[in-house]
Structures are given as structure tokens and as C-alpha cells.
Design a protein around this motif. Structure first.
Motif, short mmCIF file in Angstrom:
data_model
loop_
_atom_site.label_atom_id
_atom_site.label_comp_id
_atom_site.label_asym_id
_atom_site.label_seq_id
_atom_site.Cartn_x
_atom_site.Cartn_y
_atom_site.Cartn_z
N SER A 153 37.62 31.30 45.30
CA SER A 153 36.44 30.53 45.72
C SER A 153 35.44 31.41 46.44
N LEU A 154 35.92 32.47 47.07
CA LEU A 154 35.04 33.40 47.80
C LEU A 154 34.49 34.48 46.89
N VAL A 155 35.35 34.99 46.01
CA VAL A 155 34.95 36.06 45.08
C VAL A 155 35.46 35.70 43.69
N PRO A 156 34.61 35.07 42.87
CA PRO A 156 35.05 34.67 41.53
C PRO A 156 35.09 35.81 40.52
N HIS A 157 34.53 36.97 40.89
CA HIS A 157 34.38 38.07 39.94
C HIS A 157 35.67 38.89 39.83
N PRO A 158 35.91 39.53 38.69
CA PRO A 158 37.10 40.38 38.54
C PRO A 158 36.91 41.78 39.11
N MET A 159 35.67 42.14 39.48
CA MET A 159 35.42 43.49 39.99
C MET A 159 34.25 43.44 40.98
N LEU A 160 34.38 44.19 42.06
CA LEU A 160 33.35 44.22 43.09
C LEU A 160 33.23 45.65 43.60
N SER A 161 32.05 46.00 44.12
CA SER A 161 31.86 47.38 44.56
C SER A 161 31.20 47.47 45.92
N GLY A 162 31.46 48.59 46.57
CA GLY A 162 30.71 49.02 47.73
C GLY A 162 30.70 48.10 48.93
N GLU A 163 29.53 48.04 49.56
CA GLU A 163 29.37 47.37 50.84
C GLU A 163 29.73 45.89 50.77
N THR A 164 29.36 45.21 49.70
CA THR A 164 29.66 43.79 49.58
C THR A 164 31.16 43.54 49.66
N ALA A 165 31.92 44.31 48.91
CA ALA A 165 33.37 44.14 48.93
C ALA A 165 33.94 44.38 50.32
N GLU A 166 33.43 45.39 51.00
CA GLU A 166 33.97 45.74 52.31
C GLU A 166 33.56 44.73 53.39
N ILE A 167 32.37 44.19 53.30
CA ILE A 167 31.94 43.18 54.27
C ILE A 167 32.77 41.91 54.10
N ILE A 168 32.96 41.48 52.86
CA ILE A 168 33.79 40.30 52.61
C ILE A 168 35.20 40.52 53.13
#
Length: 404
Positions: A153-168
Motif C-alpha cells: 500500500s505504501l510502495v506498489p512498484h516492484p523497483m525503487l531508486s535513490g532518495e525516495t526509497a531511502e526516505i520511505i
């Protein structure tokens, strides 16, 4: 070393460790790990150094086994094993990550399961896995991919990068972050500077700032000024692949999990994404029902073949080739559509990589608990542990898995 020597099949004694035996339903679990491939030579090592690497491999195996023997999930056991290697400066992941061309760290990790974990039955079946790339502050990327996977529900994507991933990860999941200076090690710094033909001395380890300041320079003591490639010795052969770390686990619920983590390849271009976060290339996990007509089904029953297949795969080595070959998922597809065993399928993939110049190795576990660890280079840090809790490890291509 010839191709035949590099891809030699395991000896009979090792086969007994790799093949699934007959177990009670609650004892059919196995964990296999790797700590990178193609980065070591016997001449360039000492017995003491080899013992150091094998000791960490044993600790990783034991950490994962502790989860499994209590009935835990494959996913949690794999993360526990990988985190041990991420915390060690010996391996190219987490603390021991290599530098990119600019003298910085960009970390990657991935997680994939053959089916939703038993403890999370509401997890969508189609949510096969999660990966992250271009991390600069996450201490244990394996913890981050687990957290992201469990929060669709927070991250529906199969791949994430950089600052966004680390902040979440930090703000919503409580994943630990560190100052980038945490990842600095002298040995990796020397590899980085030497590979670029730049002076290594003086060695000046970076200091973590008390507070983050906008005046902090991007070209301080821990940074190589490589905004432009002009004037640098930049040949493809200088980009030495230094592998990854990974774990593949089968738990008592029949779920297979693959977790992989890496710092990438030494002196990679800034922003380069390797095979570790690319689903199907550096990692894969899948299960399927065996299909066929009446005669095939009858033959399968007579020959004792299971009605359900499955496999988990983690690769290590020159990731660019694993991407070009879609190596990890090819193992599963060969098993599913060509009816190959996990040993046959991984060996075919490793041979194809070797033919095209891709050096490395693969670890894989099938639905029945059979293990395979083929490689086409001088060595791969690797280990296996089963329900009896006895860890077996090896390093070089001609090593037989043994107790430390």
C-alpha cells in the motif's frame, strides 16, 4: 584455467550435500549463500585470509538457520544471512561496497519469493518481489527491500531508486541509515584509485559531519573528481567486477526466497544500474504446476517426479552480462519448459555466460530442496546449511564444500 575446469561438476561427496535427502515435513529446509565470484585467486590469498571469509560465511549460514529451525519464513532467513555479509568489510555489499568512478557508493538489493510468505497471506500473489538501486545511506539494503515488499500500500512498484526509497525506509519503516562515510574502507579506496590510474596516497578516511551542511563539498577527501572522463584511464577491462552477496532459501512451508545485495562494480559510471535490482537478471523465484498430456503425466508419476516445480536464483559476477542474458529467470524457464533439473539449467546458463565473456556464478534451490552452485571463474565464496545445522563452505572452483 580451461572452461572444463571452471565448470567441472561437483564431486560425489559434495553431491550428497547439494541433493535433498528424505526429511520429515518439518525438516525439509535449506539455505545457500554466496559472497561474490571472480574476485579471488589462490596465489593471492593466505590460509588466514581464506579462514576469515569462510568464518563470515558460516556466521551468515547460522544466522539464517536460526530463523528456519524455529519455523521461520524463507524471506526472513535470507535477509538474516545477507545482513551478516552486508555488515562485513570483506564482501562487496553494505560496509564493504566498492566505489563508483566518482569515489562514491551506490548500493543495490533485491528480494523475490516463489509465493507469498505464510505469515502474510493477504500479500497479492502478483507481488513477486521488490528491488532498490542507487542507495547512498541505507546501512542494510536487504532490510529495506524486505520492508518495501511487505508494504504494497505504501510502495506498489516492484523497483525503487535513490532518495525516495531511502526516505520511505527511514521515515515509514524504521530502516537504519548512516552517513556515507560509514561505507568507506581503505582496501576498496585503493582498488578505486588504482583502477583509475590515480595516486592512492595520502589515505585520508572521511569524517562523518556533525550536521549536514550545504557547504559540504562533493569533491572532498573521499571523492574522486571525475565529473568529466577526459584525461582518465578508462578502459572496460579496468572495471573489475567484484560480485555481490546473496542467499536463496527453501522453508518448511515450501516457499523459496532469493535475496541479493551489492555495491556494484568497481569504478562503475555514476548512476549505473546492475543486475542485482533487475528482476529476472540477477535474481528470480518462481513456482509452477508441471503440465503435460496423459502419457507425460503418467510417466512423471512412474518416475517419481513432483507435480509442482519451483526455484530460487541469485547471481554474482559481471552483472552486465547477466542482464543481457536475463540469466536468473532463464534458469526457471529451462526447468519449466525444457524439463531440466536445477543442476542442468544453471549449468547451461553459466556456460552461455562464459561463452559470451560473462564471468561469475549462480546459487539456486529447487522446490524439493536440491542445491546447485555452478561457476565459470576461479572462485565463488559459497556455503550451504540444511536442517542438521552443519554449515559447509568453499571458495575456489576446485574446492569441495567442507566444514570450517
Amino acid at each position: 584455467m580451461t572452461k572444463e575446469q571452471l565448470t567441472a561438476k561437483p564431486l560425489a561427496a559434495e553431491r550428497n550435500i547439494l541433493r535433498a535427502g528424505k526429511h520429515d515435513a518439518g525438516q525439509n529446509y535449506v539455505l545457500v549463500v554466496h559472497g561474490g565470484a571472480g574476485t579471488m585467486t589462490r596465489d593471492g590469498s593466505t590460509p588466514e585470509k581464506r579462514a576469515q571469509y569462510r568464518t563470515v560465511l558460516v556466521r551468515a549460514l547460522e544466522a539464517g538457520h536460526q530463523v528456519l529451525k524455529l519455523g521461520g519464513e524463507a524471506m526472513d532467513a535470507a535477509v538474516a544471512a545477507v545482513a551478516v555479509m552486508e555488515d562485513s568489510p570483506l564482501f562487496n555489499a553494505g560496509k564493504g561496497a566498492v566505489f563508483n568512478i566518482a569515489g562514491k557508493h551506490e548500493l543495490e538489493a533485491s528480494l523475490m519469493l516463489s509465493k507469498p510468505p505464510a505469515a502474510h497471506p493477504a500479500m497479492p500473489v502478483t507481488r513477486r518481489g521488490t528491488s532498490v538501486t542507487l542507495l547512498t545511506r541505507t546501512r542494510n539494503p536487504s532490510h529495506l527491500v524486505r520492508g518495501l515488499y511487505l508494504t504494497p500500500s505504501l510502495v506498489p512498484h516492484p523497483m525503487l531508486s535513490g532518495e525516495t526509497a531511502e526516505i520511505i525506509g527511514a521515515e515509514h519503516l524504521g530502516i537504519q541509515t548512516v552517513d556515507p562515510s560509514y561505507f568507506w574502507t581503505e582496501s576498496r579506496w585503493r582498488e578505486h584509485r588504482t583502477g583509475l590510474g590515480l595516486p592512492v596516497e595520502p589515505i585520508e578516511p572521511p569524517r562523518a559531519p556533525d550536521t549536514k551542511s550545504e557547504s559540504t563539498s562533493d569533491t572532498d577527501s573521499e571523492t574522486t573528481q571525475a565529473g568529466s572522463l577526459e584525461g582518465l584511464k578508462f578502459e572496460p577491462m579496468d572495471l573489475i567486477p567484484t560480485g555481490t552477496v546473496g542467499a536463496v532459501v527453501l522453508d518448511v512451508q515450501g516457499c523459496i526466497a532469493a535475496v541479493t545485495s551489492t555495491g556494484g562494480r568497481t569504478n562503475k559510471l555514476v548512476g549505473r544500474v546492475g543486475d542485482t535490482p533487475v528482476m529476472g537478471s540477477g535474481f528470480w523465484a518462481e513456482e509452477w504446476q508441471r503440465k503435460g498430456g496423459f502419457f507425460k503425466r503418467a510417466w512423471d508419476r512412474l518416475s517419481g517426479k513432483p507435480t509442482q516445480g519451483g526455484v530460487g536464483v541469485s547471481g554474482t559476477g559481471d552483472g552486465d552480462y547477466y542482464i543481457r542474458h536475463n540469466a536468473a529467470s532463464t534458469v526457471a524457464h529451462r526447468m519449466q519448459y525444457l524439463d531440466e533439473s536445477v543442476e542442468e539449467a544453471t549449468q547451461h546458463v553459466i556456460d552461455d555466460l562464459f561463452r559470451d565473456g560473462g564471468m561469475g556464478g549462480i546459487i539456486a534451490v529447487d522446490r524439493q530442496g536440491n542445491v546447485t552452485l555452478p561457476l565459470n571463474c576461479d572462485g565463488m565464496y559459497r556455503g550451504v546449511i540444511r536442517a542438521d545445522g552443519v554449515p559447509y563452505t568453499a571458495i575456489f572452483s576446485d574446492d569441495v564444500l567442507s566444514q570450517l
